[in-house]
Write an enzyme that holds these catalytic residues in place. Sequence first.
Site, PDB file in Angstrom:
ATOM      1  N   CYS A  74      -0.219   1.030   9.582  1.00 27.43           N
ATOM      2  CA  CYS A  74      -1.046   1.470   8.460  1.00 27.43           C
ATOM      3  C   CYS A  74      -0.351   2.661   7.815  1.00 27.43           C
ATOM      4  O   CYS A  74      -0.088   3.668   8.485  1.00 27.43           O
ATOM      5  CB  CYS A  74      -2.435   1.867   8.955  1.00 27.43           C
ATOM      6  SG  CYS A  74      -3.501   2.607   7.688  1.00 27.43           S
ATOM      7  N   THR A  76      -1.511   4.775   5.549  1.00 29.41           N
ATOM      8  CA  THR A  76      -2.376   5.951   5.462  1.00 29.41           C
ATOM      9  C   THR A  76      -2.464   6.673   6.804  1.00 29.41           C
ATOM     10  O   THR A  76      -2.371   7.911   6.866  1.00 29.41           O
ATOM     11  CB  THR A  76      -3.784   5.544   4.991  1.00 29.41           C
ATOM     12  OG1 THR A  76      -3.681   4.894   3.718  1.00 29.41           O
ATOM     13  CG2 THR A  76      -4.690   6.752   4.868  1.00 29.41           C
ATOM     14  N   CYS A 192       1.199  -0.644   1.368  1.00 24.82           N
ATOM     15  CA  CYS A 192       0.074  -0.925   2.253  1.00 24.82           C
ATOM     16  C   CYS A 192       0.352  -2.242   2.946  1.00 24.82           C
ATOM     17  O   CYS A 192       0.771  -3.211   2.286  1.00 24.82           O
ATOM     18  CB  CYS A 192      -1.234  -0.996   1.459  1.00 24.82           C
ATOM     19  SG  CYS A 192      -2.670  -1.525   2.426  1.00 24.82           S
TER      20      CYS A 192
END
Length: 272
Positions: A74, A76, A192
């Site tokens: 991921c 983030t 992403c």
Amino acid sequence: MNRQPIGVFDSGIGGLSVLQALQAALPLEHFVYLDDSLHAPYGERDDAHVVDRSRAITAYLRQTHGIKALVIACNTATMAAVALLRAEHPDLPIVGVEPGLKPAAAASHTKRVGVIGTRGTVTSAKFNALRLGLQEQAEFIVQPCDGLADAISRSVETQDDLKVIALCAEYTCAMGRFGLNSGDIDTLVLGCTHYVFAQAHLARLVGPQVRILSTGEPVARRTQFLLEQAGALNRTGPGRVALITTGDPAVLQAAARRWLGFATDDAVRWVV
């Protein structure tokens, strides 16, 4: 230790794209994939939330599954938590993902590179430092894509990609002209892991001449390198995969069948 699994986690099902690359590079390894969809989307939450979830998941994977390495699938979570997790778990090889700005800058001929990602990723201090460090090599046109990761996840349940296609069209249109002429964006970075599962739609929108870069293969190579260094590669396969979710197991099962070709109904629900 060699037969212990490798832990992989994401805020949802997007990290399955990284798992796919890991399995291709390391077919004898066992994996535990954790989808934290109950607490998603990470990209639209604050750093404190993402750090808390990353710490809880890492502790769970170590204590319950005895993982020998961790892949943060991921962007983030990598931006927010990878440095902290490495400091707290110095004995655990940890590999994160980040948008491939450096290879994109090197590959681009027009020197205009598009980057799409969650708002949490593309507004993070780490991402901006990465971009600024490469600003003399290329111009980066950065587009936060609110709702796209969630739409990709929901398309598994609805079997309908119309919302995904609409958002891809909206965001690529906002970035400007794609192509190979001067001033065009000729390279698109997927910031992403969910977006890999919309790559076919994106390719139709930006055109066949535009290169699209994701991070699965570099992450797999880095994981393999760290395990080789540690003498921790499994040599006796075949590898197995355990699927765990904080959300609906049926959604994770359906995603694994659709995108990875898994014939499994073995996803387990974990709540914390």
